[in-house]
Design a protein around this motif. Structure first.
Motif, PDB file in Angstrom:
ATOM      1  N   SER A  77       0.826  -1.209   0.000  1.00  0.00           N
ATOM      2  CA  SER A  77       0.000   0.000   0.000  1.00  0.00           C
ATOM      3  C   SER A  77       0.858   1.256   0.000  1.00  0.00           C
ATOM      4  O   SER A  77       0.553   2.238  -0.681  1.00  0.00           O
ATOM      5  CB  SER A  77      -0.934   0.018   1.214  1.00  0.00           C
ATOM      6  OG  SER A  77      -1.823  -1.075   1.169  1.00  0.00           O
ATOM      7  N   LEU A  91       1.009   4.201  -2.706  1.00  0.00           N
ATOM      8  CA  LEU A  91       0.810   5.601  -2.344  1.00  0.00           C
ATOM      9  C   LEU A  91       1.904   6.479  -2.940  1.00  0.00           C
ATOM     10  O   LEU A  91       1.642   7.554  -3.495  1.00  0.00           O
ATOM     11  CB  LEU A  91       0.793   5.753  -0.824  1.00  0.00           C
ATOM     12  CG  LEU A  91       0.738   7.186  -0.276  1.00  0.00           C
ATOM     13  CD1 LEU A  91      -0.511   7.889  -0.773  1.00  0.00           C
ATOM     14  CD2 LEU A  91       0.790   7.181   1.238  1.00  0.00           C
ATOM     15  N   LEU A 113      -4.894   6.898  -1.418  1.00  0.00           N
ATOM     16  CA  LEU A 113      -5.087   5.485  -1.090  1.00  0.00           C
ATOM     17  C   LEU A 113      -6.525   5.283  -0.627  1.00  0.00           C
ATOM     18  O   LEU A 113      -6.946   5.868   0.376  1.00  0.00           O
ATOM     19  CB  LEU A 113      -4.136   5.033   0.022  1.00  0.00           C
ATOM     20  CG  LEU A 113      -2.738   4.565  -0.389  1.00  0.00           C
ATOM     21  CD1 LEU A 113      -1.964   4.089   0.840  1.00  0.00           C
ATOM     22  CD2 LEU A 113      -2.806   3.456  -1.430  1.00  0.00           C
ATOM     23  N   GLY A 135      -4.476   4.483  -5.490  1.00  0.00           N
ATOM     24  CA  GLY A 135      -4.115   3.149  -5.033  1.00  0.00           C
ATOM     25  C   GLY A 135      -5.176   2.639  -4.065  1.00  0.00           C
ATOM     26  O   GLY A 135      -6.119   3.366  -3.710  1.00  0.00           O
ATOM     27  N   THR A 181      -5.937   0.036  -0.474  1.00  0.00           N
ATOM     28  CA  THR A 181      -5.368  -0.652   0.675  1.00  0.00           C
ATOM     29  C   THR A 181      -6.469  -1.278   1.519  1.00  0.00           C
ATOM     30  O   THR A 181      -7.598  -0.769   1.557  1.00  0.00           O
ATOM     31  CB  THR A 181      -4.533   0.320   1.540  1.00  0.00           C
ATOM     32  OG1 THR A 181      -3.981  -0.391   2.654  1.00  0.00           O
ATOM     33  CG2 THR A 181      -5.395   1.461   2.073  1.00  0.00           C
ATOM     34  N   ALA A 186      -4.989   4.215   5.036  1.00  0.00           N
ATOM     35  CA  ALA A 186      -5.825   4.999   4.123  1.00  0.00           C
ATOM     36  C   ALA A 186      -6.148   6.367   4.725  1.00  0.00           C
ATOM     37  O   ALA A 186      -6.098   7.392   4.047  1.00  0.00           O
ATOM     38  CB  ALA A 186      -7.104   4.245   3.796  1.00  0.00           C
ATOM     39  N   SER A 213      -3.214   8.748   4.625  1.00  0.00           N
ATOM     40  CA  SER A 213      -2.836   9.212   3.284  1.00  0.00           C
ATOM     41  C   SER A 213      -3.664  10.397   2.803  1.00  0.00           C
ATOM     42  O   SER A 213      -3.327  11.022   1.794  1.00  0.00           O
ATOM     43  CB  SER A 213      -2.993   8.062   2.277  1.00  0.00           C
ATOM     44  OG  SER A 213      -4.361   7.865   1.928  1.00  0.00           O
TER      45      SER A 213
END
Length: 450
Positions: free
Chosen positions: A8, A12, A43, A342, A344, A350, A353
């Motif tokens: 992940s 990112l 993410l 992306g 996750t 998440a 991010s």
């Protein structure tokens, strides 16, 4: 660190690197602007629910060397109705004289005044060496009767048409302190006039003076051609407004800038934040009338990513753009670029991010539409609904405040303070003209990405 988190984090990094790259022409051309994209959630936490993502598109005009500009074709349309008597008209005339001083010999200028009737004080023509002569004509203007605003703007457009050219910047500059009470005067009719002039290649900047003009009409006229709207509470600031307007016109680098966003199946574009309309298909587009040197204009597109494509679909949008390069005198295009995300399974990662600046900015832009609702409720006399909407607005702004970077916090404080002032104003069970205009200008600037 587990494999899911490592994967992940790598995703990112790739997403952030791709999202921060500014657009350049795929053919190596040097463009007069830069465009970059970012997402608020690089993410996405995979789930069984649709996930919302905001795509930020930022357009910035390159700094242009001093002295390099297109010639102007301007029509000043000046309200000289009875309400403009005294200081208002004198300040307007002084500001117009200042503008004349800054025009060059190849620039075109016309001057239209209106009250009950419309009069062309100066027919469209090149300035040449007539600066002193034109300023003498301006000084002779005196006040009259009612307000034939529609006729004044229409005549301004007719004057522009005499020298209308893609080789010039063609703009009407309207200044008024009242409502349109002679001839067509509804907001719809005035907006239609603005749209017609825009289709013909002209734009209309509006300057509202004092507390009695119709700001809904003035914003509609300016929005129709993506021009500017100014609220001038103090006539002493009029010269500064004219300087700002002329400074922007002298530094334009691009116009008719069309941004198109295409989303694949599984991603649904919902709306451009700050604008009332929802998108009805997989493609959305918006047009900026002009872009000036050093100016930045922003768009925020809200999308939904369906559960069926989460984890597999990384390219959630393709963005392309076309515009008129004013320096080169031709249409230019920015090649397609993809917007990627992306995924996750780690909800904590998440959350970490999230780009808090874009999250806060998207709420600020969406607040512009809610402000229009608040104004509409107050205008209709439904004060309770107006108050309730303000409470909702403040809650949404406060929800992103704690995590926002300092630059966005400052804007959030301004937005919240304006709403609190409106709440106090509504204690009298009505909204004052002054407070309505303050809210209106703020909403206009966000809705039009200015």
């Amino acid at each position: 660190m587990d494999k899911i988190r490592i994967k992940s984090m790598l995703a990112l990094g790739a997403v952030m690197l791709a999202g921060m790259n500014p657009f350049v022409s795929g053919h190596g051309d040097i463009l007069p602007l830069k465009v970059k994209t970012e997402v608020d959630r690089p993410l996405i936490h995979q789930s069984k629910d649709e996930q919302k993502v905001v795509i930020k598109i930022e357009v910035t005009g390159e700094q242009m060397p001093v002295g390099e500009r297109m010639p102007l074709n301007l029509a000043i349309v000046l309200d000289r109705s009875g309400s403009m008597s005294g200081g208002k008209l004198e300040q307007a005339k002084q500001a117009a004289e200042m503008l004349v001083d800054q025009l060059e010999s190849d620039d075109v200028l016309s001057l239209v005044v209106y009250e009950s009737e419309v009069e062309v004080v100066l027919s469209a023509g090149r300035i040449g060496k007539r600066h002193a002569e034109i300023k003498r004509l301006i000084r002779r203007i005196e006040t009259g009767g009612s307000t034939a605003l529609y006729g004044g703007v229409e005549k301004g457009g007719e004057e522009l048409s005499e020298f209308l050219s893609k080789e010039r910047i063609n703009r009407v500059i309207l200044l008024s302190d009242g409502i349109a009470n002679v001839g067509p005067g509804s907001n719809r009719e005035i907006a239609q006039l603005g749209s017609r002039l825009a289709r013909e290649g002209m734009s209309v900047t509006t300057i509202g003076l004092g507390g009695d003009y119709n700001e809904t009409l003035m914003t509609a006229l300016a929005e129709a051609s993506d021009a500017n709207y100014y609220y001038v509470a103090d006539v002493e600031t009029l010269p500064e407004v004219f300087r700002n307007e002329l400074g922007e016109l002298k530094s334009l680098v691009a116009r008719d800038f069309v941004i198109e966003i295409r989303c694949p199946k599984g991603v649904r574009p919902i709306r451009f934040l700050g604008r009332p309309d929802e998108l009805k298909s997989q493609t959305g587009s918006l047009t900026f009338g002009t872009l000036a040197s050093g100016q930045t204009r922003e768009l925020f597109l809200e999308c939904e990513v369906s559960p069926e494509v989460q984890g597999s679909l990384t390219e959630i949008a393709v963005v392309s753009a076309a515009f008129e390069d004013l320096k080169q005198g031709k249409r230019a295009r920015i090649d397609d670029r993809t917007v990627v995300v992306g995924y996750t399974e780690d909800s904590e990662l998440a959350g970490k991010s999230v780009n808090q600046a874009i999250r806060a900015e998207s709420v600020i832009y969406a607040n512009a539409v809610e402000t229009e609702k608040t104004l509409s409720y107050a205008d209709s006399g439904d004060i309770e609904a107006s108050r309730a909407n303000i409470v909702k607005q403040k809650a949404e702004l406060n929800a992103v405040y704690a995590a926002a970077p300092e630059a966005q916090k400052a804007t959030l404080r301004e937005e919240i303070s304006a709403l609190e002032d409106t709440e106090k104003d509504l204690e009298s069970d009505s909204l004052s003209k002054e407070q309505r205009k303050k809210l209106s200008i703020g909403s206009f600037l966000k809705r039009n990405a200015k």
